[in-house]
Motif scaffolding. Structure first.
Motif, short mmCIF file in Angstrom:
data_model
loop_
_atom_site.label_atom_id
_atom_site.label_comp_id
_atom_site.label_asym_id
_atom_site.label_seq_id
_atom_site.Cartn_x
_atom_site.Cartn_y
_atom_site.Cartn_z
N GLY A 246 44.29 68.02 54.16
CA GLY A 246 44.33 68.73 52.89
C GLY A 246 43.00 69.35 52.49
O GLY A 246 42.94 70.08 51.51
N GLU A 247 41.95 69.07 53.26
CA GLU A 247 40.64 69.70 52.97
C GLU A 247 39.87 69.88 54.27
O GLU A 247 40.05 69.14 55.22
CB GLU A 247 39.87 68.89 51.94
N LEU A 248 39.03 70.92 54.27
CA LEU A 248 38.35 71.33 55.50
C LEU A 248 37.48 70.23 56.08
O LEU A 248 37.51 69.99 57.28
CB LEU A 248 37.53 72.60 55.25
N ARG A 249 36.69 69.59 55.24
CA ARG A 249 35.77 68.58 55.76
C ARG A 249 36.52 67.47 56.50
O ARG A 249 36.12 67.05 57.58
CB ARG A 249 34.94 67.98 54.62
N GLY A 250 37.61 66.99 55.92
CA GLY A 250 38.38 65.94 56.57
C GLY A 250 39.00 66.39 57.87
O GLY A 250 39.00 65.65 58.86
N ASP A 251 39.51 67.63 57.90
CA ASP A 251 40.12 68.15 59.13
C ASP A 251 39.08 68.29 60.24
O ASP A 251 39.31 67.90 61.39
CB ASP A 251 40.76 69.51 58.87
N VAL A 252 37.91 68.85 59.90
CA VAL A 252 36.87 69.07 60.91
C VAL A 252 36.33 67.74 61.43
O VAL A 252 36.13 67.57 62.64
CB VAL A 252 35.72 69.94 60.33
N LEU A 253 36.12 66.78 60.54
CA LEU A 253 35.66 65.47 60.97
C LEU A 253 36.66 64.81 61.92
O LEU A 253 36.28 64.22 62.94
CB LEU A 253 35.41 64.56 59.76
N GLU A 254 37.95 64.92 61.59
CA GLU A 254 38.96 64.30 62.45
C GLU A 254 39.04 64.99 63.81
O GLU A 254 39.18 64.34 64.84
CB GLU A 254 40.32 64.30 61.77
N ARG B 269 31.15 78.37 54.88
CA ARG B 269 31.28 78.64 53.45
C ARG B 269 30.44 79.82 53.00
O ARG B 269 30.82 80.57 52.11
CB ARG B 269 30.89 77.40 52.65
N ARG B 270 29.27 79.98 53.62
CA ARG B 270 28.36 81.04 53.17
C ARG B 270 28.46 82.31 53.99
O ARG B 270 27.83 83.30 53.67
CB ARG B 270 26.90 80.52 53.24
N ALA C 272 34.90 81.24 53.93
CA ALA C 272 34.91 82.70 53.88
C ALA C 272 35.83 83.25 54.97
O ALA C 272 35.83 82.74 56.10
CB ALA C 272 33.49 83.23 54.08
N PRO C 273 36.61 84.28 54.68
CA PRO C 273 37.48 84.88 55.71
C PRO C 273 36.71 85.34 56.94
O PRO C 273 37.24 85.30 58.06
CB PRO C 273 38.12 86.07 54.97
N GLU C 274 35.44 85.75 56.75
CA GLU C 274 34.64 86.22 57.88
C GLU C 274 34.34 85.12 58.89
O GLU C 274 33.90 85.38 60.01
CB GLU C 274 33.32 86.82 57.38
N ALA C 275 34.56 83.86 58.49
CA ALA C 275 34.31 82.74 59.41
C ALA C 275 35.39 82.59 60.46
O ALA C 275 35.22 81.84 61.42
CB ALA C 275 34.19 81.44 58.61
N LEU C 276 36.51 83.30 60.30
CA LEU C 276 37.62 83.17 61.25
C LEU C 276 37.31 83.93 62.54
O LEU C 276 37.89 84.98 62.83
CB LEU C 276 38.92 83.68 60.63
N ARG D 162 43.55 77.50 57.36
CA ARG D 162 44.06 76.80 56.18
C ARG D 162 43.00 76.76 55.09
O ARG D 162 43.30 76.93 53.90
CB ARG D 162 44.44 75.37 56.56
N ALA D 163 41.74 76.49 55.50
CA ALA D 163 40.65 76.40 54.53
C ALA D 163 40.41 77.75 53.85
O ALA D 163 40.14 77.80 52.65
CB ALA D 163 39.38 75.91 55.21
N VAL D 164 40.51 78.83 54.61
CA VAL D 164 40.35 80.16 54.03
C VAL D 164 41.45 80.40 52.99
O VAL D 164 41.19 80.91 51.89
CB VAL D 164 40.38 81.24 55.13
N ALA D 165 42.67 80.00 53.31
CA ALA D 165 43.78 80.18 52.38
C ALA D 165 43.58 79.37 51.10
O ALA D 165 44.02 79.78 50.02
CB ALA D 165 45.09 79.78 53.06
N ARG D 166 42.90 78.22 51.22
CA ARG D 166 42.64 77.39 50.04
C ARG D 166 41.38 77.82 49.29
O ARG D 166 41.04 77.25 48.26
CB ARG D 166 42.48 75.92 50.46
#
Length: 202
Positions: A76-84, A190-191, A144-148, A136-140
């Motif tokens: 449900g959040e980027l940090r948790g997904d990336v860590l997992e 994020r930046r 930043a969209p440019e990170a994709l 998913r994180a961009v949608a939430r």
């Protein structure tokens, strides 16, 4: 010979791959030999060499049979997904199967054609789960969209891989994974914004 059918084509290839997988699981890449695989598969080395030109190519094919994709996290959040995702990767690289992968990468060295065969596990295909969680994180509104972009999305994985390949660690401590996420990955995605346009010439 009675009651026996000579295997050909896909059936023989499958038997050879099963034998290679068994040898890798038991002895790692260091213990993999064409003789052992041929004996286990009930065939001869010529049949193997017609399909895989050398031990490294056979080892890569066997590894790809062994490796299985882990379920994609959805916390449900980027940090948790990336860590997992990083923790899954760390468990894989720390496992006996991960040791096989490290042996294969070391054996391939600068042989780009063999490294390309590993791309399903460590290259373009490996970017898919990272792009998915980042999307998913961009949608939430978390990134930043440019990170994709595949290179951006997989930065955390590259840094973890360096711990094993460059530093030679047997496993990465969890605080290293947290540091990669909090100090590098999240600030980056994020930046990130579009590159500034160069000033026009007068």
């Amino acid at each position: 010979m009675a009651g026996q059918t000579r295997r050909r084509g896909a059936a023989l290839e499958e038997a050879i791959l099963r034998a290679a997988v068994a040898e890798l699981a038991e002895s790692g890449y260091a213990g993999l030999t064409m003789d052992k695989v041929a004996t286990r598969a009930g065939t001869n080395k010529n049949a193997i060499y017609r399909r895989w030109p050398n031990r490294l190519a056979l080892g890569i094919a066997g590894y790809k049979q062994l490796a299985k994709a882990a379920p994609l996290p959805d916390t449900g959040e980027l940090r948790g997904d990336v860590l997992e995702l990083l923790r899954q990767a760390n468990r894989h690289w720390s496992s006996p199967l991960g040791a096989v992968l490290r042996e294969l990468l070391a054996a391939a060295g600068g042989a780009t054609e063999f490294l390309a065969q590993l791309q399903d596990q460590s290259g373009d295909a490996a970017a898919v789960p990272w792009l998915t969680v980042l999307g998913r994180a961009v949608a939430r509104g978390e990134a930043a969209p440019e990170a994709l972009h595949p290179r951006v999305a997989t930065v955390a994985m590259v840094l973890l891989r360096n711990e094993f390949v460059v530093r030679g660690v047997p496993t990465a401590p969890d605080d290293v994974l947290v540091e990669i996420v909090d100090e590098v990955y999240l600030p980056l995605v994020r930046r990130r914004g579009p590159s500034p346009r160069p000033p026009r010439s007068p």
